[in-house]
Scaffold this motif. Structure first.
Motif, PDB file in Angstrom:
ATOM      1  N   VAL A 273      37.584  24.491  32.087  1.00  0.00           N
ATOM      2  CA  VAL A 273      37.669  25.291  33.317  1.00  0.00           C
ATOM      3  C   VAL A 273      38.348  26.611  32.974  1.00  0.00           C
ATOM      4  O   VAL A 273      39.479  26.622  32.484  1.00  0.00           O
ATOM      5  CB  VAL A 273      38.464  24.562  34.421  1.00  0.00           C
ATOM      6  N   CYS A 274      37.653  27.737  33.242  1.00  0.00           N
ATOM      7  CA  CYS A 274      38.182  29.066  32.926  1.00  0.00           C
ATOM      8  C   CYS A 274      38.431  29.855  34.215  1.00  0.00           C
ATOM      9  O   CYS A 274      37.498  30.073  35.000  1.00  0.00           O
ATOM     10  CB  CYS A 274      37.192  29.844  32.061  1.00  0.00           C
ATOM     11  N   LEU A 275      39.673  30.265  34.420  1.00  0.00           N
ATOM     12  CA  LEU A 275      40.032  31.129  35.549  1.00  0.00           C
ATOM     13  C   LEU A 275      40.149  32.547  35.002  1.00  0.00           C
ATOM     14  O   LEU A 275      41.150  32.890  34.362  1.00  0.00           O
ATOM     15  CB  LEU A 275      41.349  30.675  36.178  1.00  0.00           C
ATOM     16  N   LEU A 276      39.115  33.372  35.244  1.00  0.00           N
ATOM     17  CA  LEU A 276      39.007  34.660  34.567  1.00  0.00           C
ATOM     18  C   LEU A 276      38.973  35.818  35.562  1.00  0.00           C
ATOM     19  O   LEU A 276      38.287  35.743  36.590  1.00  0.00           O
ATOM     20  CB  LEU A 276      37.737  34.702  33.709  1.00  0.00           C
ATOM     21  N   PRO A 277      39.669  36.925  35.237  1.00  0.00           N
ATOM     22  CA  PRO A 277      39.695  38.072  36.145  1.00  0.00           C
ATOM     23  C   PRO A 277      38.412  38.894  36.074  1.00  0.00           C
ATOM     24  O   PRO A 277      37.851  39.100  35.002  1.00  0.00           O
ATOM     25  CB  PRO A 277      40.887  38.887  35.630  1.00  0.00           C
ATOM     26  N   ILE A 278      37.963  39.365  37.227  1.00  0.00           N
ATOM     27  CA  ILE A 278      36.853  40.332  37.282  1.00  0.00           C
ATOM     28  C   ILE A 278      37.288  41.609  37.981  1.00  0.00           C
ATOM     29  O   ILE A 278      36.507  42.552  38.114  1.00  0.00           O
ATOM     30  CB  ILE A 278      35.619  39.740  37.978  1.00  0.00           C
ATOM     31  N   ALA A 279      38.526  41.658  38.461  1.00  0.00           N
ATOM     32  CA  ALA A 279      39.085  42.817  39.134  1.00  0.00           C
ATOM     33  C   ALA A 279      40.601  42.694  38.993  1.00  0.00           C
ATOM     34  O   ALA A 279      41.107  41.589  38.827  1.00  0.00           O
ATOM     35  CB  ALA A 279      38.696  42.825  40.614  1.00  0.00           C
ATOM     36  N   SER A 280      41.315  43.790  39.006  1.00  0.00           N
ATOM     37  CA  SER A 280      40.861  45.160  39.114  1.00  0.00           C
ATOM     38  C   SER A 280      39.989  45.507  37.914  1.00  0.00           C
ATOM     39  O   SER A 280      40.400  45.317  36.784  1.00  0.00           O
ATOM     40  CB  SER A 280      42.049  46.096  39.131  1.00  0.00           C
ATOM     41  N   TYR A 281      38.828  46.012  38.158  1.00  0.00           N
ATOM     42  CA  TYR A 281      37.913  46.273  37.071  1.00  0.00           C
ATOM     43  C   TYR A 281      37.737  47.774  36.898  1.00  0.00           C
ATOM     44  O   TYR A 281      37.949  48.570  37.806  1.00  0.00           O
ATOM     45  CB  TYR A 281      36.560  45.618  37.352  1.00  0.00           C
TER      46      TYR A 281
END
Length: 360
Positions: A273-281
């Protein structure tokens, strides 16, 4: 009279109880130091800023989708698309509180809290940003007093205001263990907190779960104007891996794209399970350095392959976000869905609205 004085002294001492801080920096830790702004011995990223990114969306990045329902133009939105049914059997339940804040519960009942920030930035930055009419957000999804009492450990990725709030620490209290990057403990308020400062690739066992601190590609400061003050990069930054019964969950923290994703993927073999940021982009209006330390949605999709993720839960967008670099509250999610289609991504995305949870 003596009893009153003694009670006052005990009360005062209790309020000012010293924190217990220990350091976990095993010999296998990979730490890099450099000079920053004329100050020597500051923490540094493992890899240089990425010179050329694998993929960059240039056209049709925010295509309309019926999966997201909005009140405005990519503003005040709710995700209504279908999420995949997955048989990962990881034993992790993930609840997204908003921005970078998560509660993760294991099948055995252990409860972990990542980067809790329930309100605004700490004073005086919240006051300054309010005057500037920016970086204020709607309240995040809160935890009940009963839920807070059940927290086993709190992990922070770095000391930036949108990931670390001192008033929330006082609200959570000193019963949980606090796991933080090296150099972080001095930023805690007094209150008898049990703090473990950790180097990259240090680990600590809590019950049935082993907690690993892993690299990110970012920076740290606890002041209003970055790159100008003495506290730049004095505290480390990074992400966290929870490992239980051979299953893993990765919380990346704020990070830009770099080879550290491949390193983490190689070390653990697979991240369930990967909790990954997409923002602030990074966007067209952002400073050029911004992408060095924040992944775009397409950077996140590339990183997910390198991490060998079983499923990706994106974060950073939302109605309780600060929109730092973002076009709107949900522009990053629109971009992620479009790039997921353009790149024929095969790694499942599980998209939450703030306050929602899922068990894998």
């Amino acid at each position: 009279m003596k009893f009153v004085i003694l009670s006052f002294v005990l009360l005062f001492c209790g309020c000012a109880a010293k924190n217990h801080v220990e350091t976990n920096a095993p010999s296998e830790s990979v730490i890099k130091r450099d000079s920053t702004g004329g100050f020597e011995g500051r923490f540094s990223n493992l890899y240089a800023n990425f010179p050329s990114y694998p993929i960059t969306c240039t056209t049709n990045c925010y295509a309309p989708t019926d999966k997201i329902k909005c009140e405005g133009d990519m503003e005040d939105c709710v995700y209504r698309g279908d999420n995949p049914s997955l048989a990962i059997d990881s034993g992790f339940t993930v609840r997204w509180l908003g921005h970078a804040s998560f509660v993760v519960t294991t099948k055995e009942g252990q409860q972990f809290l990542f980067d809790p920030v329930f309100e605004q930035f700490d004073w005086p930055v919240n006051w300054a940003f309010k005057l500037a009419d920016g970086f204020f957000r709607n309240p995040a999804s809160a935890l009940s007093s009963q839920e807070i009492e059940q927290i086993d450990a709190v992990m922070y990725s770095h000391i930036h205001y949108d990931h670390f709030n001192k008033s929330d620490i006082k609200h959570i209290g000193n019963m949980p263990s606090y796991l933080v990057p090296l150099g972080f403990g001095e930023h805690f308020p007094s209150g008898g907190y049990n703090i473990t400062e950790m180097a990259w690739y240090a680990k600590k066992a809590l019950g049935d779960t082993t907690i690993h601190f892993v690299p990110a590609h970012h920076f740290s400061s606890r002041i209003m104007v970055p790159f100008l003050y003495e506290d730049n990069d004095k505290a480390l930054w990074g992400g966290w891996v929870l490992e239980r019964n051979g299953k893993t969950l990765f919380f990346a923290g704020d990070t830009g794209y770099s080879a550290h994703f491949k390193d983490i993927g190689n070390r653990f073999g697979r991240i369930d399970v990967c909790l990954l940021p997409i923002a602030s982009y990074f966007s067209e209006s952002s400073p050029k350095w911004y992408r060095n330390v924040h992944t775009t949605p397409e950077d996140t999709l590339v990183a997910a392959k390198e991490l060998n993720c079983g499923v990706v839960i994106p974060w950073g967008y939302g109605n309780a976000s600060w929109q730092m670099g973002d076009k709107t509250s949900h522009s990053a999610l629109f971009r992620l869905i479009e790039m997921d289609k353009q790149l024929n991504n095969t790694i499942p995305l599980y998209i939450l609205n703030e306050g929602e949870k899922v068990t894998f």
